[in-house]
Every structure is written in C-alpha cells, then in structure tokens.
Motif scaffolding. Sequence first.
Motif, PDB file in Angstrom:
ATOM      1  N   GLY A   3       0.813  -1.214   0.000  1.00 52.66           N
ATOM      2  CA  GLY A   3       0.000   0.000   0.000  1.00 52.66           C
ATOM      3  C   GLY A   3       0.842   1.258   0.000  1.00 52.66           C
ATOM      4  O   GLY A   3       0.520   2.236  -0.673  1.00 52.66           O
ATOM      5  N   TYR A   4       1.934   1.240   0.740  1.00 51.98           N
ATOM      6  CA  TYR A   4       2.817   2.407   0.796  1.00 51.98           C
ATOM      7  C   TYR A   4       3.592   2.589  -0.507  1.00 51.98           C
ATOM      8  O   TYR A   4       3.921   3.713  -0.884  1.00 51.98           O
ATOM      9  CB  TYR A   4       3.764   2.315   1.988  1.00 51.98           C
ATOM     10  CG  TYR A   4       3.059   2.569   3.298  1.00 51.98           C
ATOM     11  CD1 TYR A   4       2.638   3.846   3.642  1.00 51.98           C
ATOM     12  CD2 TYR A   4       2.796   1.534   4.174  1.00 51.98           C
ATOM     13  CE1 TYR A   4       1.972   4.097   4.826  1.00 51.98           C
ATOM     14  CE2 TYR A   4       2.127   1.769   5.370  1.00 51.98           C
ATOM     15  CZ  TYR A   4       1.718   3.048   5.692  1.00 51.98           C
ATOM     16  OH  TYR A   4       1.058   3.284   6.867  1.00 51.98           O
ATOM     17  N   TYR A   6       2.321   1.803  -3.544  1.00 56.17           N
ATOM     18  CA  TYR A   6       1.316   2.425  -4.403  1.00 56.17           C
ATOM     19  C   TYR A   6       1.125   3.899  -4.039  1.00 56.17           C
ATOM     20  O   TYR A   6       1.021   4.758  -4.907  1.00 56.17           O
ATOM     21  CB  TYR A   6      -0.027   1.707  -4.295  1.00 56.17           C
ATOM     22  CG  TYR A   6      -0.075   0.354  -4.939  1.00 56.17           C
ATOM     23  CD1 TYR A   6       0.498   0.112  -6.180  1.00 56.17           C
ATOM     24  CD2 TYR A   6      -0.728  -0.701  -4.315  1.00 56.17           C
ATOM     25  CE1 TYR A   6       0.434  -1.131  -6.775  1.00 56.17           C
ATOM     26  CE2 TYR A   6      -0.803  -1.957  -4.909  1.00 56.17           C
ATOM     27  CZ  TYR A   6      -0.220  -2.164  -6.137  1.00 56.17           C
ATOM     28  OH  TYR A   6      -0.288  -3.404  -6.730  1.00 56.17           O
ATOM     29  N   LEU A   7       1.087   4.173  -2.741  1.00 57.06           N
ATOM     30  CA  LEU A   7       0.889   5.542  -2.281  1.00 57.06           C
ATOM     31  C   LEU A   7       2.063   6.431  -2.675  1.00 57.06           C
ATOM     32  O   LEU A   7       1.871   7.576  -3.088  1.00 57.06           O
ATOM     33  CB  LEU A   7       0.667   5.558  -0.768  1.00 57.06           C
ATOM     34  CG  LEU A   7       0.242   6.881  -0.151  1.00 57.06           C
ATOM     35  CD1 LEU A   7      -1.057   7.383  -0.775  1.00 57.06           C
ATOM     36  CD2 LEU A   7       0.066   6.704   1.355  1.00 57.06           C
ATOM     37  N   SER A   8       3.267   5.914  -2.581  1.00 52.71           N
ATOM     38  CA  SER A   8       4.454   6.688  -2.972  1.00 52.71           C
ATOM     39  C   SER A   8       4.426   7.032  -4.461  1.00 52.71           C
ATOM     40  O   SER A   8       4.730   8.168  -4.852  1.00 52.71           O
ATOM     41  CB  SER A   8       5.732   5.909  -2.650  1.00 52.71           C
ATOM     42  OG  SER A   8       5.841   5.713  -1.272  1.00 52.71           O
ATOM     43  N   SER A  10       1.779   7.265  -6.242  1.00 49.40           N
ATOM     44  CA  SER A  10       0.692   8.222  -6.374  1.00 49.40           C
ATOM     45  C   SER A  10       1.143   9.635  -6.024  1.00 49.40           C
ATOM     46  O   SER A  10       0.843  10.592  -6.743  1.00 49.40           O
ATOM     47  CB  SER A  10      -0.475   7.804  -5.472  1.00 49.40           C
ATOM     48  OG  SER A  10      -1.500   8.756  -5.525  1.00 49.40           O
ATOM     49  N   LEU A  47      -3.529   5.876  -5.998  1.00 49.76           N
ATOM     50  CA  LEU A  47      -4.171   6.142  -4.712  1.00 49.76           C
ATOM     51  C   LEU A  47      -5.281   5.125  -4.480  1.00 49.76           C
ATOM     52  O   LEU A  47      -5.414   4.567  -3.381  1.00 49.76           O
ATOM     53  CB  LEU A  47      -4.724   7.569  -4.670  1.00 49.76           C
ATOM     54  CG  LEU A  47      -5.433   7.981  -3.384  1.00 49.76           C
ATOM     55  CD1 LEU A  47      -4.504   7.901  -2.176  1.00 49.76           C
ATOM     56  CD2 LEU A  47      -5.991   9.394  -3.531  1.00 49.76           C
ATOM     57  N   SER A  50      -3.787   1.846  -3.500  1.00 44.62           N
ATOM     58  CA  SER A  50      -3.273   1.852  -2.122  1.00 44.62           C
ATOM     59  C   SER A  50      -4.389   1.620  -1.109  1.00 44.62           C
ATOM     60  O   SER A  50      -4.139   1.082  -0.020  1.00 44.62           O
ATOM     61  CB  SER A  50      -2.548   3.163  -1.815  1.00 44.62           C
ATOM     62  OG  SER A  50      -3.453   4.229  -1.610  1.00 44.62           O
ATOM     63  N   ALA A  59      -4.372   7.116   4.147  1.00 49.78           N
ATOM     64  CA  ALA A  59      -3.826   7.250   2.797  1.00 49.78           C
ATOM     65  C   ALA A  59      -4.032   8.660   2.257  1.00 49.78           C
ATOM     66  O   ALA A  59      -3.112   9.265   1.701  1.00 49.78           O
ATOM     67  CB  ALA A  59      -4.464   6.222   1.868  1.00 49.78           C
ATOM     68  N   TYR A  60      -5.225   9.202   2.439  1.00 48.20           N
ATOM     69  CA  TYR A  60      -5.498  10.530   1.902  1.00 48.20           C
ATOM     70  C   TYR A  60      -4.715  11.602   2.652  1.00 48.20           C
ATOM     71  O   TYR A  60      -4.234  12.562   2.046  1.00 48.20           O
ATOM     72  CB  TYR A  60      -6.993  10.839   1.925  1.00 48.20           C
ATOM     73  CG  TYR A  60      -7.307  12.085   1.153  1.00 48.20           C
ATOM     74  CD1 TYR A  60      -7.237  12.080  -0.239  1.00 48.20           C
ATOM     75  CD2 TYR A  60      -7.631  13.272   1.796  1.00 48.20           C
ATOM     76  CE1 TYR A  60      -7.497  13.227  -0.969  1.00 48.20           C
ATOM     77  CE2 TYR A  60      -7.890  14.421   1.070  1.00 48.20           C
ATOM     78  CZ  TYR A  60      -7.824  14.392  -0.305  1.00 48.20           C
ATOM     79  OH  TYR A  60      -8.068  15.538  -1.013  1.00 48.20           O
ATOM     80  N   TRP A  63      -1.177  11.319   1.343  1.00 50.79           N
ATOM     81  CA  TRP A  63      -1.144  11.753  -0.059  1.00 50.79           C
ATOM     82  C   TRP A  63      -1.240  13.273  -0.173  1.00 50.79           C
ATOM     83  O   TRP A  63      -0.424  13.906  -0.831  1.00 50.79           O
ATOM     84  CB  TRP A  63      -2.282  11.076  -0.814  1.00 50.79           C
ATOM     85  CG  TRP A  63      -2.338  11.374  -2.270  1.00 50.79           C
ATOM     86  CD1 TRP A  63      -1.550  10.842  -3.249  1.00 50.79           C
ATOM     87  CD2 TRP A  63      -3.252  12.260  -2.924  1.00 50.79           C
ATOM     88  NE1 TRP A  63      -1.928  11.341  -4.472  1.00 50.79           N
ATOM     89  CE2 TRP A  63      -2.957  12.206  -4.305  1.00 50.79           C
ATOM     90  CE3 TRP A  63      -4.290  13.074  -2.486  1.00 50.79           C
ATOM     91  CZ2 TRP A  63      -3.668  12.960  -5.246  1.00 50.79           C
ATOM     92  CZ3 TRP A  63      -4.989  13.808  -3.421  1.00 50.79           C
ATOM     93  CH2 TRP A  63      -4.685  13.748  -4.772  1.00 50.79           C
TER      94      TRP A  63
END
Length: 117
Positions: A3-4, A6-8, A10, A47, A50, A59-60, A63
């Motif tokens: 997840g992190y 994907y978030l990175s 993003s 996002l 993630s 996450a938001y 982000w």
Amino acid sequence: MRGYVYLSISILSEIVGTFSLKFSEGFTVFAPSIIVVLGYGLAFYMLGKSLAYLPLSLAYAIWSGIGTALTAVLGIVFLDDPLSIGGVLGVIFIIGGVVLMNSSSSDTDSGSLEQEA
C-alpha cells in the motif's frame, strides 16, 4: 508495505502533474498539459490501489499532506515561489499532522470507530 509503494507512486505522479500545471500555461502548451493529465490519472489510479491496503483517512492524509509539502518546497526551490514564515510553519504543521495520523493509526485498529459506536 504494498500500500505504501502504491501511495508513494501516487504522490510522486501527483507532484509531477501539479508541477507541470505551471508549464502548461492554462493548458495552452501541449506537452506539459499531457503530463498533467497523465500525472493526475496515474496519481488517482495508484491512490485507489493503495486503498486496498491502507485506511482511507490515513492514505489521503499522507497523499495530500506530503504532496502539498513537497510541491511547496519544489516551487520555492525551482520556481522562485515566495518563502514566508507562515508558509514554512504551514508545511511543518502539514508534515506533523501526517506523522501524528500515521502514528495514531498504528496504535488503534482501523475498525475502532465501529467498535465504539
């Protein structure tokens, strides 16, 4: 961990898209305009990916907070955006808020609101 990642991706693509907005001159310059669309498209896709691994609020917050802080720093460094004490404090508070949310989410389980209700 996935997840992190994907978030990175993003966050980085959102920063590229946002930074390209400056050079698109109101979407009148073709190449930067395409980068904006692709950057934001990839940002929202990643996002969304993630969110299969991370809580929405966390996450938001990460982000938007890190994206805002890094975009502000890049604007100051590369685009001569004005630097003020208020802007510096704002970035510090954004980063502090993200850190606080991240540390508090590891202390409780993601369904804690449902358990309290």
